[in-house]
Design a protein around this motif. Structure first.
Motif, PDB file in Angstrom:
ATOM      1  N   ALA A  16      -1.064  -6.559  -1.220  1.00 23.11           N
ATOM      2  CA  ALA A  16      -2.134  -5.625  -0.897  1.00 23.11           C
ATOM      3  C   ALA A  16      -1.840  -4.816   0.364  1.00 23.11           C
ATOM      4  O   ALA A  16      -2.599  -3.918   0.706  1.00 23.11           O
ATOM      5  CB  ALA A  16      -3.451  -6.389  -0.709  1.00 23.11           C
ATOM      6  N   ILE A  17      -0.755  -5.127   1.054  1.00 22.14           N
ATOM      7  CA  ILE A  17      -0.426  -4.437   2.298  1.00 22.14           C
ATOM      8  C   ILE A  17       0.836  -3.608   2.113  1.00 22.14           C
ATOM      9  O   ILE A  17       1.818  -4.065   1.536  1.00 22.14           O
ATOM     10  CB  ILE A  17      -0.217  -5.434   3.454  1.00 22.14           C
ATOM     11  CG1 ILE A  17      -1.458  -6.314   3.619  1.00 22.14           C
ATOM     12  CG2 ILE A  17       0.089  -4.698   4.757  1.00 22.14           C
ATOM     13  CD1 ILE A  17      -1.292  -7.417   4.638  1.00 22.14           C
ATOM     14  N   ASP A  28      -1.295  -1.027   6.225  1.00 24.67           N
ATOM     15  CA  ASP A  28      -2.476  -0.495   5.544  1.00 24.67           C
ATOM     16  C   ASP A  28      -2.837  -1.475   4.432  1.00 24.67           C
ATOM     17  O   ASP A  28      -1.976  -1.863   3.646  1.00 24.67           O
ATOM     18  CB  ASP A  28      -2.164   0.889   4.977  1.00 24.67           C
ATOM     19  CG  ASP A  28      -3.372   1.539   4.336  1.00 24.67           C
ATOM     20  OD1 ASP A  28      -4.477   1.427   4.901  1.00 24.67           O
ATOM     21  OD2 ASP A  28      -3.204   2.162   3.269  1.00 24.67           O
ATOM     22  N   ILE A  29      -4.101  -1.881   4.377  1.00 28.57           N
ATOM     23  CA  ILE A  29      -4.547  -2.859   3.387  1.00 28.57           C
ATOM     24  C   ILE A  29      -5.311  -2.157   2.281  1.00 28.57           C
ATOM     25  O   ILE A  29      -6.247  -1.411   2.539  1.00 28.57           O
ATOM     26  CB  ILE A  29      -5.429  -3.947   4.025  1.00 28.57           C
ATOM     27  CG1 ILE A  29      -4.629  -4.679   5.110  1.00 28.57           C
ATOM     28  CG2 ILE A  29      -5.949  -4.917   2.980  1.00 28.57           C
ATOM     29  CD1 ILE A  29      -5.431  -5.664   5.915  1.00 28.57           C
ATOM     30  N   SER A  30      -4.908  -2.435   1.050  1.00 31.37           N
ATOM     31  CA  SER A  30      -5.585  -1.885  -0.120  1.00 31.37           C
ATOM     32  C   SER A  30      -6.728  -2.816  -0.496  1.00 31.37           C
ATOM     33  O   SER A  30      -6.509  -3.993  -0.785  1.00 31.37           O
ATOM     34  CB  SER A  30      -4.599  -1.768  -1.283  1.00 31.37           C
ATOM     35  OG  SER A  30      -5.308  -1.570  -2.488  1.00 31.37           O
ATOM     36  N   GLY A  31      -7.938  -2.309  -0.517  1.00 31.80           N
ATOM     37  CA  GLY A  31      -9.106  -3.114  -0.863  1.00 31.80           C
ATOM     38  C   GLY A  31      -9.102  -3.595  -2.301  1.00 31.80           C
ATOM     39  O   GLY A  31      -9.730  -4.594  -2.631  1.00 31.80           O
ATOM     40  N   ASP A  32      -8.369  -2.909  -3.168  1.00 33.89           N
ATOM     41  CA  ASP A  32      -8.369  -3.262  -4.581  1.00 33.89           C
ATOM     42  C   ASP A  32      -7.718  -4.608  -4.859  1.00 33.89           C
ATOM     43  O   ASP A  32      -8.127  -5.318  -5.757  1.00 33.89           O
ATOM     44  CB  ASP A  32      -7.651  -2.184  -5.401  1.00 33.89           C
ATOM     45  CG  ASP A  32      -8.373  -0.852  -5.356  1.00 33.89           C
ATOM     46  OD1 ASP A  32      -9.564  -0.828  -4.994  1.00 33.89           O
ATOM     47  OD2 ASP A  32      -7.742   0.171  -5.686  1.00 33.89           O
ATOM     48  N   SER A  33      -6.692  -4.956  -4.108  1.00 29.13           N
ATOM     49  CA  SER A  33      -5.992  -6.199  -4.416  1.00 29.13           C
ATOM     50  C   SER A  33      -6.037  -7.239  -3.292  1.00 29.13           C
ATOM     51  O   SER A  33      -5.545  -8.341  -3.478  1.00 29.13           O
ATOM     52  CB  SER A  33      -4.543  -5.892  -4.796  1.00 29.13           C
ATOM     53  OG  SER A  33      -3.911  -5.175  -3.776  1.00 29.13           O
ATOM     54  N   CYS A  34      -6.626  -6.927  -2.164  1.00 28.35           N
ATOM     55  CA  CYS A  34      -6.737  -7.875  -1.055  1.00 28.35           C
ATOM     56  C   CYS A  34      -7.662  -9.028  -1.452  1.00 28.35           C
ATOM     57  O   CYS A  34      -8.811  -8.809  -1.849  1.00 28.35           O
ATOM     58  CB  CYS A  34      -7.285  -7.164   0.179  1.00 28.35           C
ATOM     59  SG  CYS A  34      -7.624  -8.265   1.565  1.00 28.35           S
TER      60      CYS A  34
END
Length: 174
Positions: A159-160, A100-106
């Motif tokens: 971010a993952i 799952d990738i977090s858009g906040d820190s990717c």
């Protein structure tokens, strides 16, 4: 009657942690209550793991740590488990985790070119969506992702993470 093993979730609640941290058991682990009852905390699964991605967690129970590398699902941990807390025959597929990738820190979602996660994914479950005039952003194909964790440790911004998902019912489950 055997004494019930301590419950890490209950321990976290009693210590004032509203949300206990996510615990990822080794592949083929029984459901959490059964796993806690069956696991003797002998560390045989940890010692046998060729990838060295298993470690003692809360209460001495084994956990999978994707920051250490990827799980190849070789089955050595389950083969070493004499109590059958890890049971390849009873538990199919090995687990229900996906990336799952977090858009906040990717980085890619912040406009910086990065494809570390895609480069490390042997299942080709991560691809980048091209966008005209913008940096391509990652998309995870949940049907291809095994939750091996290869992408987790490679991400420069962490971010993952792996999240628990209901597994797709199909004939290709291992």
């Amino acid at each position: 009657m055997a004494a019930r093993a301590p419950d890490p979730m209950r321990r976290a609640l009693l210590r004032g942690k509203a949300q206990p941290s996510t615990v990822i058991r080794p592949p083929w682990a029984l459901a959490e209550p059964e796993f806690l009852d069956a696991c003797s905390r002998c560390n045989d699964c940890i010692d046998r793991c060729p990838e060295q991605v298993l470690a003692p967690g809360s209460g001495g129970y084994p956990v999978f740590d994707p920051l250490r590398g990827e799980c190849t699902f070789c089955g050595e941990c389950a083969s070493a488990c004499s109590t059958q807390a890890l049971d390849r025959q009873a538990v199919r597929p090995p687990w229900h985790w996906i990336a799952d990738i977090s858009g906040d820190s990717c980085l890619a979602q912040r406009g910086v070119v990065c494809a570390s996660c895609q480069d490390g994914c042997g299942e080709r479950a991560i691809r980048f969506q091209p966008a005209l005039g913008a940096v391509p952003t990652p998309i995870i194909d949940a049907t291809r992702c095994t939750g091996c964790g290869a992408c987790v440790g490679l991400c420069p911004t962490q971010a993952i993470a792996l999240k628990n998902m209901p597994w797709k019912e199909s004939s290709d489950a291992t």
